[in-house]
Design a protein around this motif. Sequence first.
Motif, mmCIF file in Angstrom:
data_model
loop_
_atom_site.group_PDB
_atom_site.id
_atom_site.type_symbol
_atom_site.label_atom_id
_atom_site.label_comp_id
_atom_site.label_asym_id
_atom_site.label_seq_id
_atom_site.Cartn_x
_atom_site.Cartn_y
_atom_site.Cartn_z
ATOM 1 N N ARG A 40 0.817 -1.246 0.113
ATOM 2 C CA ARG A 40 -0.001 0.051 0.140
ATOM 3 C C ARG A 40 0.972 1.314 0.030
ATOM 4 N N ASP A 42 0.633 3.831 1.570
ATOM 5 C CA ASP A 42 0.796 4.384 2.848
ATOM 6 C C ASP A 42 1.548 3.462 4.051
ATOM 7 N N ASP A 43 2.116 2.322 3.543
ATOM 8 C CA ASP A 43 2.754 1.247 4.365
ATOM 9 C C ASP A 43 3.847 1.922 4.914
#
Length: 115
Positions: A40, A42-43
Amino acid sequence: MPLFAVFEHLPEVNLVTGFYRSEVVTRAIHGALFAVHAARPDDPMLAHVRHLLVFFLVRAERWSEAVNQLIHVDGHVGALPWTLSADPAGEFAVYRALAVAGYEANGGNPASLPH
């Protein structure tokens, strides 16, 4: 992640010419490349993996792939392996310069890179 394991076990002195192109390192790089493509956006670990990829891709002379990772992380140096240096920004700048120089020397054109 295998790339972190390889990094943790790097020898202090590397006398093997093709170490960074070895099967173990190549597989670890490929696993990390798969992970960054599947992660992702936003990981929280994504930037760390990308920075470690820059380190290994530059040492393996895989310039285009290193520049591709730099596009995603450029300007941020708060990750491994740079944070282990007394001068993280300087260490990052050296690898960034090596990646860009290798990319250009092998026909890459920075003007064609996505912004």
